[in-house]
Design a protein around this motif. Sequence first.
Motif, PDB file in Angstrom:
ATOM      1  N   MET A   1      66.639  29.042  93.311  1.00  0.00           N
ATOM      2  CA  MET A   1      68.095  29.102  93.207  1.00  0.00           C
ATOM      3  C   MET A   1      68.709  28.669  94.540  1.00  0.00           C
ATOM      4  O   MET A   1      68.317  29.142  95.602  1.00  0.00           O
ATOM      5  CB  MET A   1      68.544  30.529  92.858  1.00  0.00           C
ATOM      6  CG  MET A   1      70.057  30.671  92.697  1.00  0.00           C
ATOM      7  SD  MET A   1      70.544  32.387  92.371  1.00  0.00           S
ATOM      8  CE  MET A   1      69.763  32.657  90.779  1.00  0.00           C
ATOM      9  N   SER A   2      69.671  27.746  94.488  1.00  0.00           N
ATOM     10  CA  SER A   2      70.303  27.273  95.708  1.00  0.00           C
ATOM     11  C   SER A   2      71.168  28.369  96.314  1.00  0.00           C
ATOM     12  O   SER A   2      71.594  29.302  95.634  1.00  0.00           O
ATOM     13  CB  SER A   2      71.171  26.047  95.407  1.00  0.00           C
ATOM     14  OG  SER A   2      72.312  26.420  94.657  1.00  0.00           O
TER      15      SER A   2
ATOM     16  N   GLU B   1      73.499  31.076  94.350  1.00  0.00           N
ATOM     17  CA  GLU B   1      73.297  32.502  94.578  1.00  0.00           C
ATOM     18  C   GLU B   1      74.581  33.164  95.082  1.00  0.00           C
ATOM     19  O   GLU B   1      74.943  34.259  94.644  1.00  0.00           O
ATOM     20  CB  GLU B   1      72.170  32.713  95.587  1.00  0.00           C
ATOM     21  CG  GLU B   1      71.807  34.186  95.772  1.00  0.00           C
ATOM     22  CD  GLU B   1      70.568  34.350  96.626  1.00  0.00           C
ATOM     23  OE1 GLU B   1      70.293  35.499  97.008  1.00  0.00           O
ATOM     24  OE2 GLU B   1      69.889  33.339  96.901  1.00  0.00           O
ATOM     25  N   THR B   2      75.296  32.477  95.960  1.00  0.00           N
ATOM     26  CA  THR B   2      76.562  33.018  96.460  1.00  0.00           C
ATOM     27  C   THR B   2      77.582  33.145  95.339  1.00  0.00           C
ATOM     28  O   THR B   2      78.308  34.140  95.244  1.00  0.00           O
ATOM     29  CB  THR B   2      77.127  32.110  97.573  1.00  0.00           C
ATOM     30  OG1 THR B   2      76.186  32.052  98.643  1.00  0.00           O
ATOM     31  CG2 THR B   2      78.447  32.662  98.098  1.00  0.00           C
ATOM     32  N   ALA B   3      77.641  32.129  94.473  1.00  0.00           N
ATOM     33  CA  ALA B   3      78.574  32.168  93.341  1.00  0.00           C
ATOM     34  C   ALA B   3      78.244  33.335  92.419  1.00  0.00           C
ATOM     35  O   ALA B   3      79.146  34.033  91.933  1.00  0.00           O
ATOM     36  CB  ALA B   3      78.529  30.844  92.576  1.00  0.00           C
ATOM     37  N   ARG B   4      76.961  33.580  92.163  1.00  0.00           N
ATOM     38  CA  ARG B   4      76.560  34.699  91.302  1.00  0.00           C
ATOM     39  C   ARG B   4      76.941  36.027  91.936  1.00  0.00           C
ATOM     40  O   ARG B   4      77.461  36.920  91.270  1.00  0.00           O
ATOM     41  CB  ARG B   4      75.052  34.645  91.047  1.00  0.00           C
ATOM     42  CG  ARG B   4      74.544  35.791  90.171  1.00  0.00           C
ATOM     43  CD  ARG B   4      73.043  35.686  89.939  1.00  0.00           C
ATOM     44  NE  ARG B   4      72.288  35.748  91.170  1.00  0.00           N
ATOM     45  CZ  ARG B   4      72.015  36.889  91.827  1.00  0.00           C
ATOM     46  NH1 ARG B   4      72.456  38.060  91.359  1.00  0.00           N
ATOM     47  NH2 ARG B   4      71.306  36.860  92.926  1.00  0.00           N
ATOM     48  N   GLU B   5      76.691  36.144  93.234  1.00  0.00           N
ATOM     49  CA  GLU B   5      77.027  37.397  93.919  1.00  0.00           C
ATOM     50  C   GLU B   5      78.527  37.645  93.905  1.00  0.00           C
ATOM     51  O   GLU B   5      78.986  38.780  93.718  1.00  0.00           O
ATOM     52  CB  GLU B   5      76.501  37.354  95.356  1.00  0.00           C
ATOM     53  CG  GLU B   5      74.972  37.421  95.449  1.00  0.00           C
ATOM     54  CD  GLU B   5      74.476  37.213  96.865  1.00  0.00           C
ATOM     55  OE1 GLU B   5      75.311  36.863  97.740  1.00  0.00           O
ATOM     56  OE2 GLU B   5      73.261  37.383  97.100  1.00  0.00           O
TER      57      GLU B   5
END
Length: 273
Positions: free
Chosen positions: A1-2, A6-10
Motif C-alpha cells: 500500500m502506498s 494509507e494516509t487517505a485510509r487513515e
Amino acid sequence: MSTHTETARETFEQDWQDWHDAHERHRAGPHGFLAVTHLHWLSSEATRLEGTPGTWSADDDVVRVVLEPGESLERDGVQLSGSIALGPIAERGGINLVSGDTVIEVAKRGGEYIVRPRNPENTLLQEYQGTPTYAPNAAFAVEGTFVPFDQPRATTVGAAVEGIQHVYEAPGEIRFKLAGEELALTAFNGYAPGSLSVLFTDQTSGKTTYAANRSLSVTPAADGTVQLDFNRAVNLPCAYTDLATCPLPPAENRLPVAIEAGEKIPYERQDQK
C-alpha cells in the motif's frame, strides 16, 4: 500500500470516528431519546399521565393541561400554572415543557397528539453502552446522483408502532451503483435546508443490523451529485425503545445487497433479532 493510499485510509477512518463519537454524544444526551420514560397518546378525556404533572387531553387540535395547585410546568423559561392550552402543533413537530429534571415532549405523530417525558435517570440511558458498528470501509462510500421527480410525491409509510402512518414528501430518488448493482433510493426532505433523508433496509437487516430501518442523511451538490457514505448509516430511536413512532422505509428502499457498514443492532435489542 502506498503512503498516499494509507494516509487517505487513515484520514477516512479518523473522520468517521470523529463523526461517530459526536453522534454517540448527541444520542446519549440527558434529554435525548434514550431518556424517554413513557409514550402517552392523548384523547378528549382528561387523564393523569405517569411521569408528568396535571391532567391532559387533546381535542380540536389543541392540547389542554390542567395543573393542580402546587403543580407547575415551564416553557421557554416561563412558569405555567392552572389551565394551559397548547397547539396546534404541526405533524412531526413538537414543543418541550420542563418539570423538575424532566423534559416533557408534546408532539404530533400520525395525526395524533402524544406526550413523552424524558428523564436523565431513565434506565435505558443510564445503562447505555454505545452502539456497535461495522469497521469503517471506504468501499461503502459511493457517489450517486439525485434525480428529482417531475413533482414531489406524497409517500405514505408505516410506523414502528401499529395504528399510525407517516406521510412524507419525496422530492426525488438517488441513483447509485454498489456491489455491481444499479440501485435507487427514494429520498425524503431532511431537517436541514437542502438535505435529504433516506430510510432503507438491506440484506443485513434482521441479521446484523436492525430489522425495521436505518437512516442516512445526505446533501446533494448543485449538479445533483450525492456522496452516499453508508458507514454513516444510523439507527432510528425505535431500534432502542418501543416508545418511538419511527417511520418505516418505503417498499422500494429495500435494497437487494448487503450494506455491511454503519450501525448494527443495538446491544439492547440483540436478543430480539
